[in-house]
Design a protein around this motif. Structure first.
Motif, PDB file in Angstrom:
ATOM      1  N   GLN A  54       0.829  -1.207   0.000  1.00  0.00           N
ATOM      2  CA  GLN A  54       0.000   0.000   0.000  1.00  0.00           C
ATOM      3  C   GLN A  54       0.861   1.254   0.000  1.00  0.00           C
ATOM      4  OE1 GLN A  54      -2.314  -0.793   3.616  1.00  0.00           O
ATOM      5  NE2 GLN A  54      -4.099  -1.109   2.313  1.00  0.00           N
ATOM      6  N   LEU A  55       0.203   2.350  -0.326  1.00  0.00           N
ATOM      7  CA  LEU A  55       0.754   3.677  -0.094  1.00  0.00           C
ATOM      8  C   LEU A  55       0.083   4.195   1.164  1.00  0.00           C
ATOM      9  CD1 LEU A  55       0.621   5.051  -3.734  1.00  0.00           C
ATOM     10  CD2 LEU A  55       2.661   4.373  -2.456  1.00  0.00           C
ATOM     11  N   VAL A  56       0.873   4.692   2.106  1.00  0.00           N
ATOM     12  CA  VAL A  56       0.355   5.153   3.392  1.00  0.00           C
ATOM     13  C   VAL A  56       0.586   6.655   3.501  1.00  0.00           C
ATOM     14  CG1 VAL A  56       0.516   4.899   5.897  1.00  0.00           C
ATOM     15  CG2 VAL A  56       0.787   2.893   4.425  1.00  0.00           C
ATOM     16  N   LEU A  57      -0.425   7.338   3.980  1.00  0.00           N
ATOM     17  CA  LEU A  57      -0.379   8.790   4.116  1.00  0.00           C
ATOM     18  C   LEU A  57       0.843   9.252   4.896  1.00  0.00           C
ATOM     19  CD1 LEU A  57      -1.944  11.477   3.668  1.00  0.00           C
ATOM     20  CD2 LEU A  57      -3.047  11.052   5.880  1.00  0.00           C
ATOM     21  N   GLY A  58       1.514  10.234   4.347  1.00  0.00           N
ATOM     22  CA  GLY A  58       2.646  10.883   5.003  1.00  0.00           C
ATOM     23  C   GLY A  58       2.306  12.341   5.254  1.00  0.00           C
ATOM     24  N   PRO A  59       3.313  13.167   5.489  1.00  0.00           N
ATOM     25  CA  PRO A  59       3.073  14.589   5.741  1.00  0.00           C
ATOM     26  C   PRO A  59       2.317  15.253   4.587  1.00  0.00           C
ATOM     27  CG  PRO A  59       5.280  14.001   6.396  1.00  0.00           C
ATOM     28  CD  PRO A  59       4.722  12.816   5.664  1.00  0.00           C
ATOM     29  N   PHE A  60       1.390  16.149   4.956  1.00  0.00           N
ATOM     30  CA  PHE A  60       0.578  16.829   3.947  1.00  0.00           C
ATOM     31  C   PHE A  60       0.048  18.141   4.489  1.00  0.00           C
ATOM     32  CE2 PHE A  60      -2.532  14.555   6.445  1.00  0.00           C
ATOM     33  CZ  PHE A  60      -3.658  15.362   6.446  1.00  0.00           C
ATOM     34  N   GLN A  61      -0.519  18.925   3.590  1.00  0.00           N
ATOM     35  CA  GLN A  61      -1.234  20.158   3.905  1.00  0.00           C
ATOM     36  C   GLN A  61      -2.591  20.060   3.223  1.00  0.00           C
ATOM     37  OE1 GLN A  61       0.368  23.167   5.497  1.00  0.00           O
ATOM     38  NE2 GLN A  61       1.726  21.503   6.114  1.00  0.00           N
ATOM     39  N   GLY A  62      -3.669  20.299   3.966  1.00  0.00           N
ATOM     40  CA  GLY A  62      -5.004  20.242   3.378  1.00  0.00           C
ATOM     41  C   GLY A  62      -5.967  19.521   4.283  1.00  0.00           C
ATOM     42  N   ASN A  63      -7.112  19.162   3.704  1.00  0.00           N
ATOM     43  CA  ASN A  63      -8.152  18.463   4.452  1.00  0.00           C
ATOM     44  C   ASN A  63      -7.720  17.052   4.806  1.00  0.00           C
ATOM     45  OD1 ASN A  63      -9.885  20.648   4.326  1.00  0.00           O
ATOM     46  ND2 ASN A  63     -10.849  19.969   2.435  1.00  0.00           N
ATOM     47  N   VAL A  64      -8.459  16.442   5.717  1.00  0.00           N
ATOM     48  CA  VAL A  64      -8.246  15.049   6.069  1.00  0.00           C
ATOM     49  C   VAL A  64      -8.197  14.230   4.785  1.00  0.00           C
ATOM     50  CG1 VAL A  64      -9.328  13.085   7.220  1.00  0.00           C
ATOM     51  CG2 VAL A  64      -9.350  15.330   8.308  1.00  0.00           C
ATOM     52  N   ALA A  65      -7.319  13.212   4.760  1.00  0.00           N
ATOM     53  CA  ALA A  65      -7.085  12.467   3.523  1.00  0.00           C
ATOM     54  C   ALA A  65      -7.257  10.970   3.728  1.00  0.00           C
ATOM     55  CB  ALA A  65      -5.671  12.757   3.026  1.00  0.00           C
ATOM     56  N   CYS A  66      -7.329  10.256   2.629  1.00  0.00           N
ATOM     57  CA  CYS A  66      -7.314   8.794   2.674  1.00  0.00           C
ATOM     58  C   CYS A  66      -5.990   8.366   3.298  1.00  0.00           C
ATOM     59  CB  CYS A  66      -7.411   8.220   1.262  1.00  0.00           C
ATOM     60  SG  CYS A  66      -8.921   8.669   0.391  1.00  0.00           S
ATOM     61  N   VAL A  67      -6.049   7.403   4.212  1.00  0.00           N
ATOM     62  CA  VAL A  67      -4.842   6.986   4.918  1.00  0.00           C
ATOM     63  C   VAL A  67      -4.068   5.931   4.136  1.00  0.00           C
ATOM     64  CG1 VAL A  67      -3.964   5.911   7.027  1.00  0.00           C
ATOM     65  CG2 VAL A  67      -5.808   7.593   7.155  1.00  0.00           C
ATOM     66  N   ARG A  68      -4.769   4.994   3.527  1.00  0.00           N
ATOM     67  CA  ARG A  68      -4.113   3.907   2.798  1.00  0.00           C
ATOM     68  C   ARG A  68      -4.702   3.779   1.395  1.00  0.00           C
ATOM     69  NH1 ARG A  68      -0.977   0.629   6.012  1.00  0.00           N
ATOM     70  NH2 ARG A  68      -1.106   1.168   8.223  1.00  0.00           N
ATOM     71  N   ILE A  69      -3.803   3.594   0.431  1.00  0.00           N
ATOM     72  CA  ILE A  69      -4.208   3.414  -0.959  1.00  0.00           C
ATOM     73  C   ILE A  69      -3.530   2.143  -1.476  1.00  0.00           C
ATOM     74  CG2 ILE A  69      -4.114   4.366  -3.295  1.00  0.00           C
ATOM     75  CD1 ILE A  69      -4.025   7.175  -2.012  1.00  0.00           C
ATOM     76  N   ASP A  70      -4.321   1.212  -1.976  1.00  0.00           N
ATOM     77  CA  ASP A  70      -3.749   0.012  -2.585  1.00  0.00           C
ATOM     78  C   ASP A  70      -2.945   0.421  -3.815  1.00  0.00           C
ATOM     79  OD1 ASP A  70      -4.886  -1.659  -0.693  1.00  0.00           O
ATOM     80  OD2 ASP A  70      -6.671  -2.063  -1.915  1.00  0.00           O
ATOM     81  N   LEU A  71      -1.874  -0.316  -4.087  1.00  0.00           N
ATOM     82  CA  LEU A  71      -0.967   0.045  -5.177  1.00  0.00           C
ATOM     83  C   LEU A  71      -1.610  -0.019  -6.552  1.00  0.00           C
ATOM     84  CD1 LEU A  71       2.350  -1.633  -4.010  1.00  0.00           C
ATOM     85  CD2 LEU A  71       1.579   0.726  -3.677  1.00  0.00           C
ATOM     86  N   ASP A  72      -2.740  -0.699  -6.672  1.00  0.00           N
ATOM     87  CA  ASP A  72      -3.408  -0.781  -7.967  1.00  0.00           C
ATOM     88  C   ASP A  72      -4.654   0.097  -8.028  1.00  0.00           C
ATOM     89  OD1 ASP A  72      -4.871  -2.260  -6.179  1.00  0.00           O
ATOM     90  OD2 ASP A  72      -5.208  -3.953  -7.531  1.00  0.00           O
ATOM     91  N   LYS A  73      -4.745   1.079  -7.144  1.00  0.00           N
ATOM     92  CA  LYS A  73      -5.936   1.934  -7.076  1.00  0.00           C
ATOM     93  C   LYS A  73      -5.579   3.411  -7.273  1.00  0.00           C
ATOM     94  CE  LYS A  73      -8.704  -1.371  -5.500  1.00  0.00           C
ATOM     95  NZ  LYS A  73      -9.532  -2.100  -6.368  1.00  0.00           N
ATOM     96  N   GLY A  74      -6.469   4.113  -7.914  1.00  0.00           N
ATOM     97  CA  GLY A  74      -6.405   5.564  -8.008  1.00  0.00           C
ATOM     98  C   GLY A  74      -5.226   6.109  -8.796  1.00  0.00           C
ATOM     99  N   VAL A  75      -5.150   7.427  -8.812  1.00  0.00           N
ATOM    100  CA  VAL A  75      -4.097   8.134  -9.530  1.00  0.00           C
ATOM    101  C   VAL A  75      -2.750   7.884  -8.860  1.00  0.00           C
ATOM    102  CG1 VAL A  75      -3.309  10.393 -10.345  1.00  0.00           C
ATOM    103  CG2 VAL A  75      -5.760   9.894 -10.283  1.00  0.00           C
TER     104      VAL A  75
END
Length: 153
Positions: A54-75
């Motif tokens: 997975q891709l796991v949320l790291g440092p960011f600026q903005g609204n609350v975000a998705c925490v985990r993204i499967d490697l075959d999902k999304g942009v």
């Protein structure tokens, strides 16, 4: 950012911020803040770090975000898996787009590589359609090329 010179200055600022700091989280935090301060018409900027399958949320600026993204999902997943920049004019037309923030209309995601391995992605969202131009893509690509080896991965 209106020109590549603007991005070159931004790159110099980022390199100065991370020059003497070995900590990954500190560096990603400052870079996300720097980008948030300098890029217009964006509503989210941050990093997703590769952990396991997975891709796991790291440092960011903005609204609350998705925490985990499967490697075959999304942009973000597509940018990571293909190791290519994804510049999406209208996220609603991207098959499998993950809508973490309903206000996001366009997106650019850049893979970050260390020693030939993709280790993370930089994700930037905008509330406007077709926000990211070829100049943004080239400027951000050069930005990542210069900072990726110095981030502390």
């Amino acid at each position: 950012m209106n020109s590549l010179k603007d991005y070159q200055l931004l790159t110099q600022q980022a390199l100065a911020l991370i020059e003497d700091e070995p900590d990954l989280i500190a560096n990603l935090s400052n870079i996300s803040a720097l980008l948030n301060m300098n890029l217009s018409d964006i509503n989210w900027v941050g990093f997703y770090l590769h952990k396991g399958e997975q891709l796991v949320l790291g440092p960011f600026q903005g609204n609350v975000a998705c925490v985990r993204i499967d490697l075959d999902k999304g942009v973000c997943g597509k940018a990571f898996r293909s190791n290519t920049i994804q510049r999406i004019a209208d996220v609603h037309e991207f098959p499998g787009h993950i809508a973490c923030d309903a206000a996001s209309q366009s997106e650019i995601v850049l893979p970050i590589n260390v020693d030939g391995q993709t280790v993370a992605v930089l994700d930037i969202d905008s509330p406007s359609l077709n926000r990211f131009t070829e100049i943004d893509q080239q400027g951000l690509s050069e930005f990542i090329e210069h900072i990726q080896a110095k981030l502390g991965f």
